[in-house]
Write an enzyme that holds these catalytic residues in place. Sequence first.
Site, PDB file in Angstrom:
ATOM      1  CB  SER A  33      -0.870   0.005   1.264  1.00 52.03           C
ATOM      2  OG  SER A  33      -0.045   0.213   2.400  1.00 52.03           O
ATOM      3  CG  ASP A  39      -3.900  -2.963  -1.243  1.00 47.93           C
ATOM      4  OD1 ASP A  39      -4.873  -3.207  -1.971  1.00 47.93           O
ATOM      5  OD2 ASP A  39      -3.941  -3.002   0.006  1.00 47.93           O
ATOM      6  CG  HIS A  40      -6.593   0.357  -1.634  1.00 46.65           C
ATOM      7  ND1 HIS A  40      -7.905   0.414  -2.006  1.00 46.65           N
ATOM      8  CD2 HIS A  40      -6.515  -0.679  -0.753  1.00 46.65           C
ATOM      9  CE1 HIS A  40      -8.603  -0.528  -1.385  1.00 46.65           C
ATOM     10  NE2 HIS A  40      -7.776  -1.220  -0.629  1.00 46.65           N
ATOM     11  CD  GLU A  71     -12.793  -0.745  -4.372  1.00 49.94           C
ATOM     12  OE1 GLU A  71     -11.585  -0.966  -4.180  1.00 49.94           O
ATOM     13  OE2 GLU A  71     -13.586  -0.474  -3.454  1.00 49.94           O
ATOM     14  CG  HIS A 121     -10.025  -4.531  -1.843  1.00 49.02           C
ATOM     15  ND1 HIS A 121      -8.862  -3.825  -1.625  1.00 49.02           N
ATOM     16  CD2 HIS A 121     -10.023  -4.856  -3.158  1.00 49.02           C
ATOM     17  CE1 HIS A 121      -8.203  -3.716  -2.760  1.00 49.02           C
ATOM     18  NE2 HIS A 121      -8.882  -4.328  -3.715  1.00 49.02           N
ATOM     19  CG  ASN A 177      -7.110  -7.510  -1.467  1.00 51.10           C
ATOM     20  OD1 ASN A 177      -6.823  -8.347  -2.306  1.00 51.10           O
ATOM     21  ND2 ASN A 177      -7.073  -6.216  -1.705  1.00 51.10           N
ATOM     22  CG  ASP A 235      -2.924  -5.229   5.947  1.00 46.77           C
ATOM     23  OD1 ASP A 235      -2.081  -5.797   6.668  1.00 46.77           O
ATOM     24  OD2 ASP A 235      -2.848  -4.012   5.682  1.00 46.77           O
ATOM     25  CB  SER A 236      -7.198  -6.575   9.547  1.00 52.97           C
ATOM     26  OG  SER A 236      -7.452  -5.330   8.953  1.00 52.97           O
TER      27      SER A 236
HETATM   28  P1  13P Z   1      -8.548  -6.283   5.681  1.00 52.52           P
HETATM   29  O1  13P Z   1      -8.481  -5.013   6.466  1.00 52.52           O
HETATM   30  O2  13P Z   1      -9.859  -6.961   5.843  1.00 52.52           O
HETATM   31  O3  13P Z   1      -7.416  -7.197   5.956  1.00 52.52           O
HETATM   32  O4  13P Z   1      -8.475  -5.882   4.120  1.00 52.52           O
HETATM   33  C1  13P Z   1      -7.244  -5.684   3.491  1.00 52.52           C
HETATM   34  C2  13P Z   1      -7.387  -5.088   2.135  1.00 52.52           C
HETATM   35  O5  13P Z   1      -8.442  -5.028   1.551  1.00 52.52           O
HETATM   36  C3  13P Z   1      -6.177  -4.575   1.516  1.00 52.52           C
HETATM   37  O6  13P Z   1      -6.436  -3.939   0.316  1.00 52.52           O
HETATM   38  O1  G3H Z   2      -6.690  -1.623   2.409  1.00 52.72           O
HETATM   39  C1  G3H Z   2      -5.938  -1.302   3.318  1.00 52.72           C
HETATM   40  C2  G3H Z   2      -4.790  -2.177   3.681  1.00 52.72           C
HETATM   41  O2  G3H Z   2      -5.068  -2.871   4.861  1.00 52.72           O
HETATM   42  C3  G3H Z   2      -3.540  -1.362   3.769  1.00 52.72           C
HETATM   43  O3  G3H Z   2      -3.498  -0.661   4.965  1.00 52.72           O
HETATM   44  O4  G3H Z   2      -2.936   1.614   4.183  1.00 52.72           O
HETATM   45  O5  G3H Z   2      -2.596   0.958   6.581  1.00 52.72           O
HETATM   46  O6  G3H Z   2      -1.108   0.040   4.778  1.00 52.72           O
HETATM   47  P1  G3H Z   2      -2.469   0.584   5.142  1.00 52.72           P
HETATM   48 ZN    ZN Z   3      -8.358  -2.996   0.261  1.00 51.17          ZN
END
Ligand code: 13P
Ligand code: G3H
Ligand code: ZN
Length: 323
Positions: free
Chosen positions: A50, A82-83, A136, A225, A268, A270-271
């Site tokens: 990201s 990402d994003h 998206e 996502h 996706n 991350d959390s």
């Molecule tokens: P989570 O916060 O559910 O892990 O999503 C991550 C994500 O969508 C990263 O683009």
């Molecule tokens: O979509 C969000 C992802 O979890 C990335 O998170 O922008 O804190 O790195 P971040």
């Molecule tokens: Zn995302």
Amino acid sequence: MPLVNTKEMFEKAYKGGYAIGAFNCNNMEIVQAITEAAKECNSPVILQVSAGARKYAKPVYLKKMVEAAVEDTGLPIVLHLDHGADFEMCKDCIDGGFTSVMIDASSKPFEENIAITRKVVEYAHAHKPYVTVEAELGTLAGIEDDVKVEHGSESYTKPEDVEEFVRRTGCDSLAIAIGTSHGAYKFKPEQCTRDENGVLCPPPLRFDILEEVSKRLPGFPIVLHGSSSVNQEYVKIINENGGDLKDAVGVPEKQLRQAAKLAVCKINIDSDLRLAMTAGIREHFNAHPEHFDPRQYVGDGRKYVKELVKHKITEVLGSVDKA
Ligand code: 13P
Ligand code: G3H
Ligand code: ZN
């Protein structure tokens, strides 16, 4: 094998009824945990970065760490933005060797989203080798980088928009909004019911939208996502070791497994990695207050992230032995 784009990976995933895990990377231990887990499962994997990760770790470190993982594992690995917020960010990553980018203009009006996405696609597809582009339609609740979408302001993807969007942009995959959300607090307690242990049970994903989208885009890869499940075992470890996460809730893994069997080719996460890392480190410090060597406590965090990724690959994504 060099870094690959998502084209062949998604074709196989679509036909095979599984999804590729797209895991966010912010440091060396996370890259190692994901790719060592993928190696042990013989699974393809997407490592995504990201804007926040680029700021934290610097693009050059992230790129070199991912290249090291490719060399170490020999797996098909995608390096994905990402994003991506705008054309310049996507261009910077394409020029810097990313094999896939996301342009996220989902908060813009439909025509503007098309125009920005089209511009990124033209640049990415002219690149040698070809860089794949995720776009998206629809918006998720939650936090990503500096953008916070309040619960209630999110909007589901409108199936009637998707054919025109994909045709006019030429994007390679499409992220849609069917009720997932970013972060570890995906749903407000009032949106949920509670089970006998008081744990929140979220509203189900909108599979009707997913099905309608995939009918309109046969064979086209869909992305989800905000797909962490906020596994309660990690929340419990964190809270039992000095943490304070109240009413953290995610998307049930069963529903993601179901989506992976349908048109969803990229999920996706991350959390969940953050929670596993934090659980490992908190537990370590509680058990060994005398420790101060980062290799000891970060090492335990890495171990938990690796276990979590193996669990996702086997129980949620279904991508074991697909490398
Ligand atoms: P989570 O916060 O559910 O892990 O999503 C991550 C994500 O969508 C990263 O683009
Ligand atoms: O979509 C969000 C992802 O979890 C990335 O998170 O922008 O804190 O790195 P971040
Ligand atoms: Zn995302």
